[in-house]
Scaffold this active site. Sequence first.
Site, mmCIF file in Angstrom:
data_model
loop_
_atom_site.group_PDB
_atom_site.id
_atom_site.type_symbol
_atom_site.label_atom_id
_atom_site.label_comp_id
_atom_site.label_asym_id
_atom_site.label_seq_id
_atom_site.Cartn_x
_atom_site.Cartn_y
_atom_site.Cartn_z
ATOM 1 N N TYR A 70 6.972 -10.078 7.177
ATOM 2 C CA TYR A 70 6.745 -8.647 7.344
ATOM 3 C C TYR A 70 7.291 -8.201 8.695
ATOM 4 O O TYR A 70 7.303 -8.964 9.661
ATOM 5 C CB TYR A 70 5.256 -8.314 7.297
ATOM 6 C CG TYR A 70 4.672 -8.187 5.914
ATOM 7 C CD1 TYR A 70 4.730 -6.977 5.226
ATOM 8 C CD2 TYR A 70 4.048 -9.267 5.304
ATOM 9 C CE1 TYR A 70 4.183 -6.857 3.955
ATOM 10 C CE2 TYR A 70 3.487 -9.162 4.037
ATOM 11 C CZ TYR A 70 3.563 -7.943 3.372
ATOM 12 O OH TYR A 70 3.016 -7.817 2.115
ATOM 13 N N ASP A 108 0.812 -1.210 0.000
ATOM 14 C CA ASP A 108 0.000 0.000 0.000
ATOM 15 C C ASP A 108 0.848 1.263 0.000
ATOM 16 O O ASP A 108 2.064 1.225 0.182
ATOM 17 C CB ASP A 108 -0.911 0.020 1.230
ATOM 18 C CG ASP A 108 -2.074 -0.944 1.113
ATOM 19 O OD1 ASP A 108 -2.392 -1.351 -0.018
ATOM 20 O OD2 ASP A 108 -2.656 -1.298 2.147
#
Length: 244
Positions: free
Chosen positions: A110, A52
């Site tokens: 992540y 994003d």
Amino acid sequence: MRNLKCIVAYDGSNYHGFQRQDNAITVQEVIENGIKRLIKQDVKIIGASRTDSKVHARGQVFNLNLDSSIPTEKFSLALNTKLPDDVVILDACEMNNNFHARYNTKDKLYKYQIYNNKYPSPFYRNYAYHIYNQLDLLKMEEGLKYLIGEHDFTSFRSSGCNAQSPIRKIFDINMEYKEDLIVLNIHGNGFLYNMVRIIVGTLVRVGLGKIRPKEVREILLSKDRKKAGPTAPAHGLILEKINY
């Protein structure tokens, strides 16, 4: 025609995500424009993850079909001369024609960074979520353990998620500490839209005493997004590594 797998690192602060958009600058657009300047051809790259806006990466992967005389071992260095300083190609290697950066992914790692201090840091303003109230790290560690394993993560995905199945497997999730910086590491076989950021938002509520650690399991089982915490800011998220 060669099928190249490339690893790219980028500071997402100035970009509206990785995937190309019609009305905003993205990492994919910058890379494709750089390739065009390098080899004088229009080339479309395939990214492994659609990060994003404001999300960073140390190990994003993409592949492309390349018709060029530039040796594979020199492609990274050559392309970097055509890219801005906040996007760097770290490696390029030749793969078979069937390799697909997105569809061949096995798992991803992540990291999410939280800066826990009364005052914000000018150095982490673009790279960590600032929480000024003291977090209870032991409670957060207790809460995150309920997320390990294969579960239905409906409670931890945004309404815009179009994944066919909400089932995902988290292999490991843990926290590291360095002074006021908290780093959440989450390793899984895949992630739903905003899943990591919603997990972080929920764990922050645990750390602030607004949710009991065992309620994380109850939230998971409820399959109700409204019961989980808010979506943590994008700028604290880093795509660390993708395995194949």
